[in-house]
Design an enzyme around this catalytic site. Structure first.
Site, PDB file in Angstrom:
ATOM      1  N   GLU A 116      30.799  -4.268 -16.272  1.00  0.00           N
ATOM      2  CA  GLU A 116      30.162  -4.395 -17.590  1.00  0.00           C
ATOM      3  C   GLU A 116      31.206  -4.393 -18.723  1.00  0.00           C
ATOM      4  O   GLU A 116      31.499  -3.342 -19.297  1.00  0.00           O
ATOM      5  CB  GLU A 116      29.150  -3.272 -17.835  1.00  0.00           C
ATOM      6  CG  GLU A 116      28.414  -3.437 -19.169  1.00  0.00           C
ATOM      7  CD  GLU A 116      27.457  -2.309 -19.486  1.00  0.00           C
ATOM      8  OE1 GLU A 116      26.699  -2.428 -20.462  1.00  0.00           O
ATOM      9  OE2 GLU A 116      27.477  -1.281 -18.766  1.00  0.00           O
ATOM     10  N   LYS A 125      27.421  -7.418 -15.851  1.00  0.00           N
ATOM     11  CA  LYS A 125      26.480  -7.050 -16.908  1.00  0.00           C
ATOM     12  C   LYS A 125      27.145  -7.397 -18.232  1.00  0.00           C
ATOM     13  O   LYS A 125      28.171  -6.815 -18.600  1.00  0.00           O
ATOM     14  CB  LYS A 125      26.127  -5.564 -16.843  1.00  0.00           C
ATOM     15  CG  LYS A 125      25.108  -5.148 -17.918  1.00  0.00           C
ATOM     16  CD  LYS A 125      24.536  -3.758 -17.668  1.00  0.00           C
ATOM     17  CE  LYS A 125      23.549  -3.372 -18.761  1.00  0.00           C
ATOM     18  NZ  LYS A 125      22.845  -2.098 -18.492  1.00  0.00           N
TER      19      LYS A 125
END
Length: 295
Positions: free
Chosen positions: A176, A213
Site C-alpha cells: 500500500e 492497495k
C-alpha cells in the site's frame, strides 16, 4: 496457502473491508462512531470499545460474502475472539470472508516527499502468529506526498523488500503506497509510482503473487496494466479521505479496481443506533461500495 481463499480474493465479486484502525487512529474512529474520549481512561478500555464496534460490524447480517470478500484486521483484533472464535476463524468459517492483517507500525517522518514505514520489530514472529491464527495475507502502508522520484522509489523498494519476507512466511502481502489525494502533483506521483511498481512486479518469480492497495487514480483506468499483471492477485483502492459517495463515483470509473474502504465503510454508523438502524445503515453502505467495485 488456502486455495479457496486465494480464489475468493482473486475472483470474488465485492470488496475488502478495512477494519484495521490502530492506536493512533482509534480515538478518531471511535469519535466518528459516537464514542467520546471521555468514555475510556486507558488504552485497554479504548481497544475493548473498538473491538466491540468491530464485532458489531462483523456480526451484522449486512456483513457477508455476498458483497465482502475480505477484511483487514488490527493485530489486537486478530488475537481477540468473536462469539468464541478467533476473529480470523469467525470471518472465514461463519461469514466466508478472507482475513488479512495490518502489520505496519505507522509512518516515519516525511523525507524526500514521502513517509516510509517505521521499522517493524519482531516481524518474523508476527507473521508466524498470523499463520497460526489462519490469516491469509498482510497489509502495510506508506504515504507519497510529492512527485519525488527518489522518494517514491524508496517507498516501493521498502514495500517489496517486506513483501518478499511476507511471501516467504506463506502469506500474501497487500502493498500500500498511498498517494495523498490532496497532493498538488498527485498525477505525476501516480505516473512515477505505476512505472516503479511495474518494474518490481516484473522482477517477481512465478510463485510470488502480491496485491496492491492504491489511491484512486486521477486518470481513469490509469492502473489497468497493474490490474492485469500476472503477479498481481488483485488491486484494491483506499478511500483516502473522500466521502463514500465521492469515492464510489471515482471507483466506478476504474474497471477492475475494487474498494478497500475503512472510514467510508463505517460512515453513518453510531453506537447509539438500534440494531435495526445500525444494520440498515451498514447494509446500504456495503451494497453501495460493492456495486461500485463491480465495474
Amino acid at each position: 496457502m488456502n486455495q479457496k481463499q486465494f480464489d475468493t480474493v482473486k475472483n470474488g465479486k465485492g470488496f475488502i473491508a478495512a477494519l484495521d484502525q490502530s492506536g493512533g487512529s482509534t480515538p478518531k474512529a471511535l469519535a466518528l462512531y459516537g464514542v467520546s474520549e471521555a468514555s475510556y481512561q486507558t488504552d485497554e478500555e479504548m481497544f475493548d470499545l473498538v473491538h466491540k464496534m468491530r464485532t458489531r460490524i462483523i456480526t451484522s447480517p449486512a456483513f457477508n460474502s455476498d458483497n465482502i470478500i475480505g477484511a483487514i484486521l488490527f493485530e489486537q483484533t486478530m488475537d481477540r475472539k468473536i462469539e468464541g472464535k478467533y476473529t480470523a476463524d469467525y470471518l472465514w468459517e461463519e461469514k466466508g470472508v478472507v482475513p488479512f492483517l495490518k502489520i505496519d507500525k505507522g509512518l516515519a517522518d516525511e523525507e524526500n516527499g514521502v513517509q516510509l514505514m517505521k521499522a517493524i520489530p519482531g516481524l518474523d514472529e508476527l507473521l508466524k502468529r498470523a499463520k497460526d491464527r489462519n490469516i491469509f495475507g498482510t497489509k502495510m502502508r506508506s504515504v507519497i506526498k510529492k512527485a519525488s522520484r527518489e522518494g517514491i522509489e524508496d517507498v516501493v523498494d521498502q514495500q517489496f523488500a517486506l513483501a518478499k519476507q511476507i511471501l516467504e512466511a506463506g502469506l500474501v502481502p497487500i502493498i500500500e503506497p498511498e498517494v495523498d489525494i490532496n497532493s498538488a502533483d498527485k498525477a505525476q506521483s501516480e505516473a512515477i509510482l505505476r512505472d516503479d511498481l511495474r518494474r518490481h512486479l516484473d522482477g517477481l518469480n512465478e510463485d510470488q503473487n502480491v496485491m496492491l492497495k492504491l489511491s484512486i487514480p486521477t486518470e481513469d483506468n490509469f492502473y489497468k496494466e497493474l490490474i492485469e499483471h500476472p503477479r498481481v492477485v488483485r488491486v484494491v483502492a483506499l478511500s483516502g479521505g473522500y466521502s463514500r459517495e465521492e469515492a464510489n463515483d471515482k471507483l466506478r470509473a476504474n474497471n477492475g479496481l475494487i474498494a478497500s474502504f475503512s472510514r467510508a465503510l463505517s460512515e453513518g454508523l453510531n453506537d447509539h443506533q438500534s440494531d435495526e438502524e445500525f444494520n440498515e445503515t451498514l447494509r446500504n453502505s456495503v451494497e453501495q461500495i460493492a456495486e461500485a467495485s463491480r465495474t
